[in-house]
Design a protein around this motif. Structure first.
Motif, PDB file in Angstrom:
ATOM      1  N   LEU A 196       0.719  -1.370   0.037  1.00  0.00           N
ATOM      2  CA  LEU A 196       0.092  -0.016  -0.014  1.00  0.00           C
ATOM      3  C   LEU A 196       0.929   1.193   0.075  1.00  0.00           C
ATOM      4  CD1 LEU A 196      -2.921  -1.086   2.583  1.00  0.00           C
ATOM      5  CD2 LEU A 196      -2.928  -1.063  -0.096  1.00  0.00           C
ATOM      6  N   LYS A 197       2.144   1.162   0.013  1.00  0.00           N
ATOM      7  CA  LYS A 197       2.853   2.411   0.199  1.00  0.00           C
ATOM      8  C   LYS A 197       2.767   3.234  -0.738  1.00  0.00           C
ATOM      9  CE  LYS A 197       7.175   0.166  -1.067  1.00  0.00           C
ATOM     10  NZ  LYS A 197       8.640  -0.170  -0.427  1.00  0.00           N
ATOM     11  N   PHE A 198       2.395   3.003  -2.137  1.00  0.00           N
ATOM     12  CA  PHE A 198       2.591   3.766  -3.226  1.00  0.00           C
ATOM     13  C   PHE A 198       0.568   4.443  -3.363  1.00  0.00           C
ATOM     14  CE2 PHE A 198       5.968   0.768  -4.718  1.00  0.00           C
ATOM     15  CZ  PHE A 198       6.822   1.734  -4.636  1.00  0.00           C
ATOM     16  N   GLU A 199       0.102   4.314  -2.287  1.00  0.00           N
ATOM     17  CA  GLU A 199      -1.195   4.746  -2.514  1.00  0.00           C
ATOM     18  C   GLU A 199      -1.246   6.075  -1.787  1.00  0.00           C
ATOM     19  OE1 GLU A 199      -4.344   3.300  -3.775  1.00  0.00           O
ATOM     20  OE2 GLU A 199      -2.446   2.055  -4.740  1.00  0.00           O
ATOM     21  N   SER A 200      -0.212   6.835  -1.191  1.00  0.00           N
ATOM     22  CA  SER A 200      -0.198   7.863  -0.719  1.00  0.00           C
ATOM     23  C   SER A 200      -0.287   9.094  -1.835  1.00  0.00           C
ATOM     24  CB  SER A 200       1.129   8.374   0.045  1.00  0.00           C
ATOM     25  OG  SER A 200       0.956   7.648   1.250  1.00  0.00           O
ATOM     26  N   GLY A 201      -1.104  10.001  -1.627  1.00  0.00           N
ATOM     27  CA  GLY A 201      -1.435  11.084  -2.523  1.00  0.00           C
ATOM     28  C   GLY A 201      -2.814  11.422  -2.789  1.00  0.00           C
ATOM     29  N   VAL A 202      -2.948  12.514  -3.742  1.00  0.00           N
ATOM     30  CA  VAL A 202      -4.281  12.793  -4.182  1.00  0.00           C
ATOM     31  C   VAL A 202      -5.076  11.848  -5.140  1.00  0.00           C
ATOM     32  CG1 VAL A 202      -5.814  14.797  -5.032  1.00  0.00           C
ATOM     33  CG2 VAL A 202      -3.963  15.277  -3.537  1.00  0.00           C
ATOM     34  N   HIS A 203      -6.297  11.442  -4.435  1.00  0.00           N
ATOM     35  CA  HIS A 203      -7.045  10.652  -5.404  1.00  0.00           C
ATOM     36  C   HIS A 203      -8.310  11.541  -5.739  1.00  0.00           C
ATOM     37  CE1 HIS A 203      -5.391   6.389  -3.989  1.00  0.00           C
ATOM     38  NE2 HIS A 203      -4.789   7.461  -3.419  1.00  0.00           N
ATOM     39  N   ARG A 204      -8.463  11.702  -7.239  1.00  0.00           N
ATOM     40  CA  ARG A 204      -9.704  12.516  -7.575  1.00  0.00           C
ATOM     41  C   ARG A 204     -10.838  11.644  -8.140  1.00  0.00           C
ATOM     42  NH1 ARG A 204      -8.423  16.239 -13.006  1.00  0.00           N
ATOM     43  NH2 ARG A 204      -8.557  13.930 -14.023  1.00  0.00           N
ATOM     44  N   VAL A 205     -12.029  12.166  -8.041  1.00  0.00           N
ATOM     45  CA  VAL A 205     -13.219  11.502  -8.543  1.00  0.00           C
ATOM     46  C   VAL A 205     -14.066  12.364  -9.571  1.00  0.00           C
ATOM     47  CG1 VAL A 205     -14.621  12.113  -6.639  1.00  0.00           C
ATOM     48  CG2 VAL A 205     -15.303  10.014  -7.811  1.00  0.00           C
ATOM     49  N   GLN A 206     -14.516  11.950 -10.531  1.00  0.00           N
ATOM     50  CA  GLN A 206     -15.426  12.653 -11.467  1.00  0.00           C
ATOM     51  C   GLN A 206     -16.845  11.757 -11.523  1.00  0.00           C
ATOM     52  OE1 GLN A 206     -12.692  12.316 -14.781  1.00  0.00           O
ATOM     53  NE2 GLN A 206     -12.110  14.790 -14.586  1.00  0.00           N
ATOM     54  N   ARG A 207     -17.763  12.353 -11.116  1.00  0.00           N
ATOM     55  CA  ARG A 207     -18.833  11.716 -11.134  1.00  0.00           C
ATOM     56  C   ARG A 207     -20.159  12.714 -10.896  1.00  0.00           C
ATOM     57  NH1 ARG A 207     -18.728   7.718  -5.684  1.00  0.00           N
ATOM     58  NH2 ARG A 207     -18.253   9.514  -4.063  1.00  0.00           N
ATOM     59  N   VAL A 208     -21.346  12.317 -11.344  1.00  0.00           N
ATOM     60  CA  VAL A 208     -22.570  13.345 -11.158  1.00  0.00           C
ATOM     61  C   VAL A 208     -23.080  12.940  -9.600  1.00  0.00           C
ATOM     62  CG1 VAL A 208     -24.822  13.809 -11.872  1.00  0.00           C
ATOM     63  CG2 VAL A 208     -23.245  12.969 -13.614  1.00  0.00           C
ATOM     64  N   PRO A 209     -23.136  13.741  -8.834  1.00  0.00           N
ATOM     65  CA  PRO A 209     -23.729  13.617  -7.445  1.00  0.00           C
ATOM     66  C   PRO A 209     -25.182  13.369  -7.329  1.00  0.00           C
ATOM     67  CG  PRO A 209     -22.276  15.583  -7.506  1.00  0.00           C
ATOM     68  CD  PRO A 209     -22.467  15.045  -8.653  1.00  0.00           C
ATOM     69  N   ASP A 210     -25.703  12.433  -6.589  1.00  0.00           N
ATOM     70  CA  ASP A 210     -26.986  12.246  -6.528  1.00  0.00           C
ATOM     71  C   ASP A 210     -27.775  13.456  -6.236  1.00  0.00           C
ATOM     72  OD1 ASP A 210     -26.478   9.554  -6.558  1.00  0.00           O
ATOM     73  OD2 ASP A 210     -26.550   9.243  -4.336  1.00  0.00           O
ATOM     74  N   THR A 211     -27.256  14.723  -5.874  1.00  0.00           N
ATOM     75  CA  THR A 211     -28.204  15.777  -5.580  1.00  0.00           C
ATOM     76  C   THR A 211     -28.072  16.662  -6.794  1.00  0.00           C
ATOM     77  OG1 THR A 211     -26.198  17.059  -4.522  1.00  0.00           O
ATOM     78  CG2 THR A 211     -27.632  15.859  -2.964  1.00  0.00           C
ATOM     79  N   GLU A 212     -27.382  16.366  -7.940  1.00  0.00           N
ATOM     80  CA  GLU A 212     -27.172  17.017  -9.037  1.00  0.00           C
ATOM     81  C   GLU A 212     -28.238  16.789 -10.050  1.00  0.00           C
ATOM     82  OE1 GLU A 212     -26.489  19.677 -11.513  1.00  0.00           O
ATOM     83  OE2 GLU A 212     -24.765  19.748 -10.136  1.00  0.00           O
ATOM     84  N   ALA A 213     -29.166  17.741  -9.991  1.00  0.00           N
ATOM     85  CA  ALA A 213     -30.430  17.395 -11.176  1.00  0.00           C
ATOM     86  C   ALA A 213     -30.297  17.463 -12.487  1.00  0.00           C
ATOM     87  CB  ALA A 213     -31.578  18.712 -10.515  1.00  0.00           C
TER      88      ALA A 213
END
Length: 363
Positions: free
Chosen positions: A174-191
């Motif tokens: 797991l040592k290479f998991e450190s850093g910023v993880h980004r997500v791109q998706r449509v939130p449930d609240t986004e009409a």
């Protein structure tokens, strides 16, 4: 070429330990020698297999010369020599890998910290997704998970969560998991169906024991206070929460999840040791890492390392340019191993390339 003198020394040491174990060493020496013997044995097996293949190849080449007047026999000997050359190349690479310097912490468990970044509630939900991904990956690897502290998001997920993943080799994976993880998706609240981009930061620190780092009690300020948040009335009646400040570095950790002040302090100290150890190691290794560029990424927690794109169902690791169209399987922990193995392989390849360059320079 591998240095024969180095391999001879390893073979001699393995035989020496084997002889010592066949005698009557005391209990302490027996444990120490047994551990060293177990660590050396897989490498020694490969070295012996390599030496045997080299002898067979030399024999096949000699037969080629002796059978110069017999084309059929010479062709058979040549085919055998060629096959053995491939086997020798494979074994040589395996021995090189086994000889690479190992991170002393690779066999340890880890302290995993996940924090919501930009994106508000959606970032907290994503931080929860990431934590559950690591939780499932831990289960697949037979590791136990102990939550050390958490701060839940208003709409679910976590503003931040820290946990200890106990299991041999967790840090290596797991040592290479450190850093910023980004997500791109449509939130449930986004009409309107608009895609939002959010982020969470992951830090993976090796579990550090007291013998690994000295922390002077006089350098600590320990505050106790009443816990807040979920947990019923009890949490507000006793001062069980603990905040520890390491004065020389300004490092602060706080734990309030257990009703026992003693347990909270033990958890906080485990987190503090891990953070201070990692900060010292980063400082010590920064110049070397800058020169060698051997890490897969810098390990910097501000570095964007991976994107999880829901509309396209893909996960991309930007450090090695790997994209998997298996987003649900990755977040379920099942396919995370593919990313982990690719990162480890890339790191090993860089180490091998450097070792081979040093060998050529010494030749």
């Amino acid at each position: 070429m591998l240095p024969d003198s180095r391999l001879d020394q390893l073979l001699a040491r393995h035989a020496e330990i084997e002889h010592a174990l066949s005698g009557s060493p005391d209990a302490e020496a027996y444990v120490r020698l047994s551990r060293e013997f177990a660590e050396l044995s897989p490498l020694i097996e490969r070295v012996k297999a390599l030496r045997a293949a080299e002898r067979e190849r030399d024999g096949a080449r000699a037969l080629m010369e002796d059978a110069a007047g017999d084309p059929e026999m010479a062709a058979l000997a040549r085919a055998e020599a060629d096959e053995l050359d491939g086997r020798i190349e494979e074994l040589t690479r395996e021995v090189r890998l086994a000889l690479l310097p190992r991170d002393a912490m690779d066999e340890r468990g880890v302290i995993l910290e996940v924090r919501a970044g930009t994106g508000g509630d959606e970032a907290a939900l994503f931080a929860g997704d990431l934590f559950r991904m690591y939780e499932r990956f831990a289960a697949l690897n037979g590791w136990s998970v102990e939550v050390l502290s958490m701060n839940e998001g208003a709409a679910g997920g976590f503003k931040e969560i820290a946990a200890a993943l106990h299991g041999k080799g967790a840090y290596a994976k797991l040592k290479f998991e450190s850093g910023v993880h980004r997500v791109q998706r449509v939130p449930d609240t986004e009409a309107s169906g608009r895609i939002h981009t959010s982020a969470a930061t992951v830090a993976v620190l090796p579990e550090v024991e007291e013998v690994d780092i000295a922390i002077d009690e006089g350098d600590l300020r320990i505050d106790v206070f009443r816990a807040s948040g979920a947990g019923g009335q009890h949490v507000n009646k006793t001062e069980s929460a603990v905040r520890i400040t390491h004065l020389p570095t300004g490092t602060v950790v706080a734990v309030q999840d257990e009703r026992s002040q003693h347990k909270n302090k033990a958890r906080a100290m485990a987190m503090l040791r891990a953070r201070i150890y990692e900060a010292e190691r980063e400082k010590r290794d920064s110049a070397r890492a800058a020169d060698r560029k051997l890490q897969v990424g810098s390990g910097d927690r501000s570095e964007r390392i991976r994107t999880y794109n829901f509309p396209q169902g893909r996960v991309t690791d930007h450090r090695i340019g790997l994209t998997l169209h298996k987003l649900p399987e990755v977040l379920a922990g099942d396919a995370l191993g593919e990313l982990v193995e690719a990162l480890v392989t890339e790191h090993q390849a860089a180490l091998l390339a450097e070792a081979e360059g040093l060998d050529r320079g010494a030749a």
